[in-house]
Design a protein around this motif. Sequence first.
Motif, PDB file in Angstrom:
ATOM      1  N   PHE A 184       0.763  -1.464  -0.081  1.00 54.30           N
ATOM      2  CA  PHE A 184      -0.074  -0.016  -0.039  1.00 54.30           C
ATOM      3  C   PHE A 184       0.954   1.276  -0.139  1.00 54.30           C
ATOM      4  CE2 PHE A 184       1.062  -0.746   4.484  1.00 54.30           C
ATOM      5  CZ  PHE A 184       1.072   0.397   5.003  1.00 54.30           C
ATOM      6  N   ASP A 185       0.279   2.358  -0.467  1.00 52.25           N
ATOM      7  CA  ASP A 185       0.926   3.644  -0.399  1.00 52.25           C
ATOM      8  C   ASP A 185       0.780   4.515   0.950  1.00 52.25           C
ATOM      9  OD1 ASP A 185       2.189   6.127  -1.028  1.00 52.25           O
ATOM     10  OD2 ASP A 185       0.856   6.455  -2.639  1.00 52.25           O
ATOM     11  N   ILE A 186       1.979   4.441   1.657  1.00 51.08           N
ATOM     12  CA  ILE A 186       1.939   4.911   3.120  1.00 51.08           C
ATOM     13  C   ILE A 186       2.037   6.338   3.001  1.00 51.08           C
ATOM     14  CG2 ILE A 186       4.419   5.027   3.173  1.00 51.08           C
ATOM     15  CD1 ILE A 186       4.167   3.802   6.248  1.00 51.08           C
ATOM     16  N   ARG A 187       2.414   6.988   2.042  1.00 50.69           N
ATOM     17  CA  ARG A 187       2.091   8.447   1.829  1.00 50.69           C
ATOM     18  C   ARG A 187       0.484   8.665   1.918  1.00 50.69           C
ATOM     19  NH1 ARG A 187       1.472  13.032  -0.936  1.00 50.69           N
ATOM     20  NH2 ARG A 187       3.598  14.372  -0.637  1.00 50.69           N
ATOM     21  N   LEU A 188      -0.255   7.937   1.540  1.00 47.67           N
ATOM     22  CA  LEU A 188      -1.822   8.061   1.468  1.00 47.67           C
ATOM     23  C   LEU A 188      -2.180   8.257   2.807  1.00 47.67           C
ATOM     24  CD1 LEU A 188      -3.077   6.539  -1.754  1.00 47.67           C
ATOM     25  CD2 LEU A 188      -2.597   8.927  -1.299  1.00 47.67           C
ATOM     26  N   VAL A 189      -1.703   6.960   3.401  1.00 45.96           N
ATOM     27  CA  VAL A 189      -2.065   6.735   4.732  1.00 45.96           C
ATOM     28  C   VAL A 189      -1.704   8.131   5.716  1.00 45.96           C
ATOM     29  CG1 VAL A 189      -1.515   5.448   6.907  1.00 45.96           C
ATOM     30  CG2 VAL A 189      -2.164   4.352   4.717  1.00 45.96           C
ATOM     31  N   ALA A 190      -0.481   8.466   5.582  1.00 47.36           N
ATOM     32  CA  ALA A 190       0.060   9.577   6.439  1.00 47.36           C
ATOM     33  C   ALA A 190      -0.748  10.741   6.203  1.00 47.36           C
ATOM     34  CB  ALA A 190       1.484   9.938   5.866  1.00 47.36           C
ATOM     35  N   ALA A 191      -1.095  11.054   4.867  1.00 47.77           N
ATOM     36  CA  ALA A 191      -2.115  12.146   4.410  1.00 47.77           C
ATOM     37  C   ALA A 191      -3.422  12.182   5.092  1.00 47.77           C
ATOM     38  CB  ALA A 191      -2.121  12.399   2.812  1.00 47.77           C
ATOM     39  N   GLU A 192      -3.815  10.857   5.357  1.00 52.61           N
ATOM     40  CA  GLU A 192      -5.107  10.672   5.966  1.00 52.61           C
ATOM     41  C   GLU A 192      -5.079  11.135   7.407  1.00 52.61           C
ATOM     42  OE1 GLU A 192      -6.673   6.905   5.674  1.00 52.61           O
ATOM     43  OE2 GLU A 192      -6.453   6.880   3.274  1.00 52.61           O
ATOM     44  N   VAL A 193      -3.801  10.722   8.030  1.00 48.95           N
ATOM     45  CA  VAL A 193      -3.633  10.707   9.586  1.00 48.95           C
ATOM     46  C   VAL A 193      -3.407  12.390   9.673  1.00 48.95           C
ATOM     47  CG1 VAL A 193      -1.961  10.623  11.401  1.00 48.95           C
ATOM     48  CG2 VAL A 193      -2.585   8.728   9.985  1.00 48.95           C
ATOM     49  N   ILE A 194      -2.719  13.193   9.047  1.00 36.86           N
ATOM     50  CA  ILE A 194      -2.475  14.515   8.945  1.00 36.86           C
ATOM     51  C   ILE A 194      -3.848  15.177   8.968  1.00 36.86           C
ATOM     52  CG2 ILE A 194      -1.567  16.693   7.958  1.00 36.86           C
ATOM     53  CD1 ILE A 194       0.395  14.988   9.343  1.00 36.86           C
ATOM     54  N   ALA A 195      -4.861  14.775   7.931  1.00 36.15           N
ATOM     55  CA  ALA A 195      -6.077  15.538   7.694  1.00 36.15           C
ATOM     56  C   ALA A 195      -6.881  15.244   8.958  1.00 36.15           C
ATOM     57  CB  ALA A 195      -6.793  14.655   6.391  1.00 36.15           C
ATOM     58  N   ARG A 196      -6.838  14.134   9.593  1.00 33.63           N
ATOM     59  CA  ARG A 196      -7.605  13.906  10.804  1.00 33.63           C
ATOM     60  C   ARG A 196      -7.103  14.692  11.917  1.00 33.63           C
ATOM     61  NH1 ARG A 196      -8.100   7.684  13.196  1.00 33.63           N
ATOM     62  NH2 ARG A 196      -9.272   8.223  15.071  1.00 33.63           N
ATOM     63  N   ASN A 197      -6.048  14.835  11.978  1.00 26.77           N
ATOM     64  CA  ASN A 197      -5.303  15.793  13.151  1.00 26.77           C
ATOM     65  C   ASN A 197      -5.300  17.386  13.097  1.00 26.77           C
ATOM     66  OD1 ASN A 197      -4.649  13.661  15.383  1.00 26.77           O
ATOM     67  ND2 ASN A 197      -4.193  12.505  13.443  1.00 26.77           N
ATOM     68  N   ARG A 225      -3.325  -1.382  10.626  1.00 24.33           N
ATOM     69  CA  ARG A 225      -2.562  -1.376  11.721  1.00 24.33           C
ATOM     70  C   ARG A 225      -1.560  -0.275  11.997  1.00 24.33           C
ATOM     71  NH1 ARG A 225      -5.967  -4.120  15.186  1.00 24.33           N
ATOM     72  NH2 ARG A 225      -5.655  -6.655  14.995  1.00 24.33           N
ATOM     73  N   ILE A 226      -0.873   0.069  10.815  1.00 32.57           N
ATOM     74  CA  ILE A 226       0.183   0.754  10.479  1.00 32.57           C
ATOM     75  C   ILE A 226      -0.660   2.402  10.666  1.00 32.57           C
ATOM     76  CG2 ILE A 226       1.645   2.200   9.043  1.00 32.57           C
ATOM     77  CD1 ILE A 226       2.742  -0.441  10.682  1.00 32.57           C
ATOM     78  N   ARG A 227      -1.764   2.691  10.037  1.00 35.04           N
ATOM     79  CA  ARG A 227      -2.446   3.771  10.225  1.00 35.04           C
ATOM     80  C   ARG A 227      -2.989   4.147  11.689  1.00 35.04           C
ATOM     81  NH1 ARG A 227      -6.228   2.441   7.128  1.00 35.04           N
ATOM     82  NH2 ARG A 227      -5.546   3.697   5.216  1.00 35.04           N
ATOM     83  N   TRP A 228      -3.272   3.062  12.288  1.00 30.10           N
ATOM     84  CA  TRP A 228      -3.438   3.424  13.628  1.00 30.10           C
ATOM     85  C   TRP A 228      -2.302   3.717  14.537  1.00 30.10           C
ATOM     86  CZ3 TRP A 228      -1.973   1.891  18.575  1.00 30.10           C
ATOM     87  CH2 TRP A 228      -2.975   2.175  19.626  1.00 30.10           C
ATOM     88  N   VAL A 229      -1.339   3.020  14.088  1.00 30.66           N
ATOM     89  CA  VAL A 229       0.380   3.250  15.018  1.00 30.66           C
ATOM     90  C   VAL A 229       0.407   5.045  14.519  1.00 30.66           C
ATOM     91  CG1 VAL A 229       2.480   2.965  15.228  1.00 30.66           C
ATOM     92  CG2 VAL A 229       1.104   1.026  15.188  1.00 30.66           C
ATOM     93  N   VAL A 230       0.471   5.286  13.375  1.00 28.58           N
ATOM     94  CA  VAL A 230       0.822   6.593  13.036  1.00 28.58           C
ATOM     95  C   VAL A 230       0.135   7.628  13.673  1.00 28.58           C
ATOM     96  CG1 VAL A 230       1.396   8.038  10.932  1.00 28.58           C
ATOM     97  CG2 VAL A 230       1.939   5.741  10.918  1.00 28.58           C
ATOM     98  N   ASN A 231      -1.139   7.431  13.399  1.00 28.26           N
ATOM     99  CA  ASN A 231      -2.242   8.459  14.075  1.00 28.26           C
ATOM    100  C   ASN A 231      -1.951   8.514  15.593  1.00 28.26           C
ATOM    101  OD1 ASN A 231      -4.984   9.660  13.799  1.00 28.26           O
ATOM    102  ND2 ASN A 231      -5.303   8.535  15.360  1.00 28.26           N
ATOM    103  N   GLN A 232      -1.654   7.367  16.165  1.00 28.55           N
ATOM    104  CA  GLN A 232      -1.465   7.338  17.683  1.00 28.55           C
ATOM    105  C   GLN A 232      -0.387   8.140  18.080  1.00 28.55           C
ATOM    106  OE1 GLN A 232      -3.493   6.018  20.325  1.00 28.55           O
ATOM    107  NE2 GLN A 232      -2.048   7.314  21.566  1.00 28.55           N
ATOM    108  N   LEU A 233       0.701   7.939  17.500  1.00 22.18           N
ATOM    109  CA  LEU A 233       2.181   8.868  17.502  1.00 22.18           C
ATOM    110  C   LEU A 233       1.822  10.265  17.234  1.00 22.18           C
ATOM    111  CD1 LEU A 233       4.859   6.434  15.756  1.00 22.18           C
ATOM    112  CD2 LEU A 233       4.332   6.553  18.271  1.00 22.18           C
ATOM    113  N   VAL A 234       1.167  10.535  16.250  1.00 20.69           N
ATOM    114  CA  VAL A 234       0.770  12.183  15.806  1.00 20.69           C
ATOM    115  C   VAL A 234       0.010  12.695  17.056  1.00 20.69           C
ATOM    116  CG1 VAL A 234      -0.448  13.489  14.515  1.00 20.69           C
ATOM    117  CG2 VAL A 234       1.229  11.999  13.638  1.00 20.69           C
ATOM    118  N   GLU A 235      -1.184  11.877  17.417  1.00 16.67           N
ATOM    119  CA  GLU A 235      -2.005  12.170  18.630  1.00 16.67           C
ATOM    120  C   GLU A 235      -1.180  12.654  19.685  1.00 16.67           C
ATOM    121  OE1 GLU A 235      -5.266   9.686  19.330  1.00 16.67           O
ATOM    122  OE2 GLU A 235      -6.605  10.548  17.548  1.00 16.67           O
ATOM    123  N   ASN A 236      -0.308  11.505  20.209  1.00 13.75           N
ATOM    124  CA  ASN A 236       0.641  11.680  21.231  1.00 13.75           C
ATOM    125  C   ASN A 236       1.343  13.042  21.290  1.00 13.75           C
ATOM    126  OD1 ASN A 236      -0.086   9.746  22.820  1.00 13.75           O
ATOM    127  ND2 ASN A 236       1.651   8.845  23.122  1.00 13.75           N
TER     128      ASN A 236
END
Length: 336
Positions: A184-197, A225-236
Motif C-alpha cells: 500500500f501507499d503509506i504516503r496516502l495513509v500519512a496524508a489521512e492521519v494529517i487530515a484527521r489531526n 494497523r500502521i494507520r492506527w500506529v501513525v495516528n497514535q504517534l501524531v496524537e501523542n
Amino acid sequence: MALTPEILVPRLGDTLVEQGLLTEDQLISALQAQKTARIKGTAPLIGQLLLEMGFIDRPTLDQAVTNQILKLQNALQQSNQTLERRVQERTAELEKAYQKLSELTKLKVNFISNISHELRTPMTHVKGYIDLLLNDDFGALNVDQFQAVEVLKRASERLGRLIDDLILFSTAETSSIQINKENFDIRLVAAEVIARNTSPANQKNIRLWLDCNEERLQAFADSDRIRWVVNQLVENALKYTQMDGEVFLRLTRGPAEVVVSVSDSGIGIDPSQFEEIFEPFHQLDGSSTRKQGGTGLGLTLAKKIVEAHGSKIFVTSTPGKGSKFEFRLKEKPRLD
C-alpha cells in the motif's frame, strides 16, 4: 609462613584449652612468645610455638587440628544444606507468587475484554441515535441543539476509540496481534492521519507537517494497523506539544525499507523513562491532576503492532525540547 593444616583452624589455642589438652597459663605464655616473635619480624604459628615450648606433642597437635577441620567441614556442609533448603523454599514461594500474579494478570485482561465488549453494544446504539439526531430524523434541531449533539458525537467517538483500544489490548495480551500484510501507499495513509489531526492541531496553533519527497512510497505491512500506529504517534505528539509548537510526520525511503518518524517540539521525555512509557496504563503525568487524558495504552499497543511487523520503535528525546518516535517497515517486495 609454612603451609600446614594449622592455617585452616582459627583460634587453635582456645580449642586446645577447651579440649583439656592445654592450660590457660600455657596458652598465655605461647601467645606472649608469639607477640614477641612478631615484634622481631617473624610470625610463627601458635601450634609450632606450643611444640617448641614443650606444652604439647606433635601427634596430639595433629589430632586436635584434624578434629577441628572435620568439625568445620561438617558445619560447612550443614550450612550449605540449610542454604540449599532455603533457596528451594524461596524458589517455591516465588513460583507460587508468579503463578498468582499470572492468574491476576489473566483475570485483569479478561475483565478488560469483557467490559470492553459489553460497552461496545450500548455505545453503538448511542452513536446511532446521535447520527439520527444530526440528520434531523426526529425533527430539525436549532443551532444550540445541533452544537450540543455535535459535542455528544465527538465524545462518543472518543469513547468508542478508547473501547477499541481496550479490546485490542486484551487481544494482544492473550494472543499475538493478527497482521495482514499488503502493498500500500503509506504516503496516502500519512496524508489521512494529517487530515484527521489538523483540527486538534489548529486548536493549539501547532504547525502539523507531512514531510515526504516521494510521490508514492510503497510499504509491505498491515495498512489498517500502521494507520492506527501513525495516528497514535501524531496524537501523542500533539497532546504533549505546547501552543505554537510543531509536529512533523516524516516518510523517507531507506535501503529496501520505509522509515516513518514523528517529531515534535513538545515537553520531551527523560531518557530514564524510555522503557516506562511503553508500559500499559502508563501516563507520563500519573497524578490525579494530570492534564492529558487517555488510557495510557497507546504506546503499548503501538509497540506491539510494530513488533508484530518484525520492527521496533526507537525513541530519542530531550526534556523541554521535544521527542522523536521512529520505526521502519519493509518496502514493497520487488519481483525479479
